[in-house]
Design a protein around this motif. Sequence first.
Motif, short mmCIF file in Angstrom:
data_model
loop_
_atom_site.label_atom_id
_atom_site.label_comp_id
_atom_site.label_asym_id
_atom_site.label_seq_id
_atom_site.Cartn_x
_atom_site.Cartn_y
_atom_site.Cartn_z
N ARG A 1 0.78 -1.23 0.00
CA ARG A 1 0.00 0.00 0.00
C ARG A 1 0.81 1.28 0.00
O ARG A 1 0.27 2.36 0.15
CB ARG A 1 -0.92 0.01 1.23
N SER A 2 2.11 1.19 -0.16
CA SER A 2 2.93 2.40 0.01
C SER A 2 2.87 3.33 -1.20
O SER A 2 3.22 4.50 -1.10
CB SER A 2 4.38 2.01 0.23
N ASN A 3 2.46 2.85 -2.34
CA ASN A 3 2.52 3.56 -3.64
C ASN A 3 3.96 3.75 -4.09
O ASN A 3 4.21 4.46 -5.06
CB ASN A 3 1.85 4.96 -3.60
C1 LIG Z 1 -1.55 6.08 -2.64
O1 LIG Z 1 -2.20 6.74 -3.72
C2 LIG Z 1 -3.60 6.87 -3.55
C3 LIG Z 1 -4.19 7.42 -4.82
O2 LIG Z 1 -3.46 8.48 -5.31
C4 LIG Z 1 -3.86 7.74 -2.33
O3 LIG Z 1 -5.24 7.88 -2.14
C5 LIG Z 1 -3.23 7.09 -1.12
O4 LIG Z 1 -3.40 7.91 0.01
C6 LIG Z 1 -1.75 6.85 -1.35
N1 LIG Z 1 -1.20 6.08 -0.24
C7 LIG Z 1 -0.10 6.45 0.40
C8 LIG Z 1 0.35 5.55 1.49
O5 LIG Z 1 0.50 7.47 0.12
#
Ligand SMILES: *[C@@H]1O[C@H](CO)[C@@H](O)[C@H](O)[C@H]1NC(C)=O
Length: 660
Positions: A443-445
Amino acid sequence: MGLRSPFRSLLLSLLPLLLPAARGEAVFATSAAPASEYTGVQAFNPTTLIPPPVPTPAIPTNIPVTLQKSGTQGLSIAQDGAFMGFSVEMSVTNQVMGKNSTLLQVAFLNLMASLVQRAGSVRIRLGGNSQETAKLVDSLQDGRILAKNLTGVFGPTSTPPLDYTRDLMYTLGNISALLNIDWIVGIPWFVTNPFDLSIIPLAQSVLGDHLLGFQAGNEPDMYVQHGHRVPPEYPQYTPYDYGGEMSDFLTQLAASGFDPNGTSKDLLVAPNIAWAAWSPQDVWDSGFVDKFDENLKFLSVEKYPVSNCGAMIHDNEVILDPQTVFPDFLQHDTHITSLISQYVSSTAYAQTKNKPFIMTETNQAACGGIVGVSDVFGAALWSLDYALQLAHSNFSSAFFHTGGEHVFYNPFTAPPTNQSTFRKWTVGPIYYAALAMAETIGRSNQSQVLDLTPSLQNISAFTPVYGIYQDGAPVRVAAFNYVDDPSGASDVTFSLSVSDTGTPAQVKVKYLAAKSVSQKGGYTWANQTLGGVFESDGRLVGDEDIQTVQCVDAVCAVKVPAPGFALVYLTDEVFSEAASAADGSGATVTFPTTAKTQTHNTATVDPLVLATSNGHDGSIDGMGSTSRGKKSNGASRTTTSAGAAAVLAGLVFGAGMMWR
Ligand SMILES: *[C@@H]1O[C@H](CO)[C@@H](O)[C@H](O)[C@H]1NC(C)=O
Ligand SMILES: *[C@@H]1O[C@H](CO)[C@@H](O)[C@H](O)[C@H]1NC(C)=O
Ligand SMILES: *[C@@H]1O[C@H](CO)[C@@H](O)[C@H](O)[C@H]1NC(C)=O
Ligand SMILES: *[C@@H]1O[C@H](CO)[C@@H](O)[C@H](O)[C@H]1NC(C)=O
Ligand SMILES: *[C@@H]1O[C@H](CO)[C@@H](O)[C@H](O)[C@H]1NC(C)=O
Ligand SMILES: *[C@@H]1O[C@H](CO)[C@@H](O)[C@H](O)[C@H]1NC(C)=O
């Protein structure tokens, strides 16, 4: 109403083999049964194949993998956990998601909930051939949200024109109100003068921030072949002509007043080509991306490694023999490296243009997949390897196609409608791959993926391995074994170490498992399952099993059975983050003890749950939905793991109550 419905008559006309119930007991048959003896629909076909022989010479079974603590070259762009999404053929939306906006499919919601917990969100593309003539109508007979108009069946996939109501979009909107699901919606593109723009303001107003993009046509490079752009009106149809249509579309959209804030015009997904008449390079060379830079949200392609149209729709294509092609889908190189490598220059190009590059529609074989190949455990390994390879290759998302009960490759399939009171859903191998992929990326992106296989000595194409990195440091390892060898002699040990004294003291491991690559149903992810044919209400069943492997002399020896997949968490921090995210509460995921006998082949149909979670609505499109006055009570189901999924089921039900 049954036989009068357009959909039913389509089935009758196209498919002489109609649905006697596929019996659950046939599902785990170990002998190869010829498909010809089964007369039901494709999605529940019990045919199993003989696994490919154990390779000779034997594969290397001890594979040392040394990861660099930092500075690893060639990592992918940052990926997110929703990488592996689903493509739903527009015409089966009501089978998959719900009869209408107030009768959502509970099993579908539960399936999505498990992914949202792991990935943060799920991406779904609604489109395909059936988007191309979709027409918004005020209402349809019997309150339906979709109806195929059979007076004009067209094209080699025999896709009938589709009428839909506003409630189709409200169905999507109501799903996104419950779960973090984002959508790509297809624009009809066959008729350009004028374009039918009605889906644009509808999707924009209903989906809002959950609308990721509008797909500008579906496989335009097949329009000539399929008779949609033919002389004399179209003396030729090239990427330049497609670009001209984009201009026309934007002009018409601007004039329509349907996009007052100018939001929709900049959400386009294109060119969506299948590498039939045009290559991606042909499109880039036409200046398309620069010309529509402002409007293009995603660059997109669609590709199936092979076509099974010969067998499925009896066009003139070669008929694939499932047993013969099975081994092609049980190794890393064929259809993965060789399929994707041709796109790598395009993903590099997309990076220079700051555009995410996505695979909008894919699966094992065009026209519905391959019996015994696309609907077995081997396809879970194959699609997970494929998704990781796409991530490694700098795609930003891949959408695995779902086509309803007449195809083999579905991630999940609703029961036939006239059986929806006593049957549950059938969850396919690709859904398990999506679960594993969501956790592999996390989930870290910020996850970066690297296929380690080519850099390792003494490794075969049967045992690919990937590193997942965060801030340049390895955090997870994803390791496969495609070999089917019940003797255990082909089990492979990946000996993992991290440079510069970075090897952890222990690692945590989750397995994607089944007895055989040809097993149908009952696979497990960390020991949890969604059962076999007609056995799932969408919730994982069983105790989650996470193995801990102690590392000895700075080597963590992780065994991957033949067949199998292991996700290795290299640090406890990464594991705990994932676990707390999955739980949604900040605590480590725990599942209460459930019946110990509830292992992968024993998930059973619980009539009580069936009666309550999947009520019969008398419709004919295969959507068993919650029905008025029936109560879905997850807590009463002792064989189902409690925890987040069950809570969500309760939430789903609660919300459903409000909508009625
Ligand atoms: C990952 O990206 C999504 C969509 O842009 C966002 O809603 C989410 O908060 C992000 N997660 C993190 C851990 O930054
Ligand atoms: C469901 O409908 C199909 C096709 O009309 C029929 O063959 C089958 O027997 C029905 N099954 C049940 C359980 O009614
Ligand atoms: C959905 O279908 C049910 C059952 O046919 C019906 O009662 C309900 O009104 C429908 N909802 C909408 C929004 O049409
Ligand atoms: C079905 O398609 C035909 C041919 O395009 C068209 O004339 C007819 O109006 C359509 N029917 C409905 C109900 O949309
Ligand atoms: C859900 O659908 C109903 C129509 O059936 C609609 O009134 C309601 O606004 C929808 N909710 C959302 C969040 O889209
Ligand atoms: C993916 O993109 C990164 C960053 O541009 C690059 O270093 C890497 O080589 C690319 N991977 C492939 C397989 O092209």
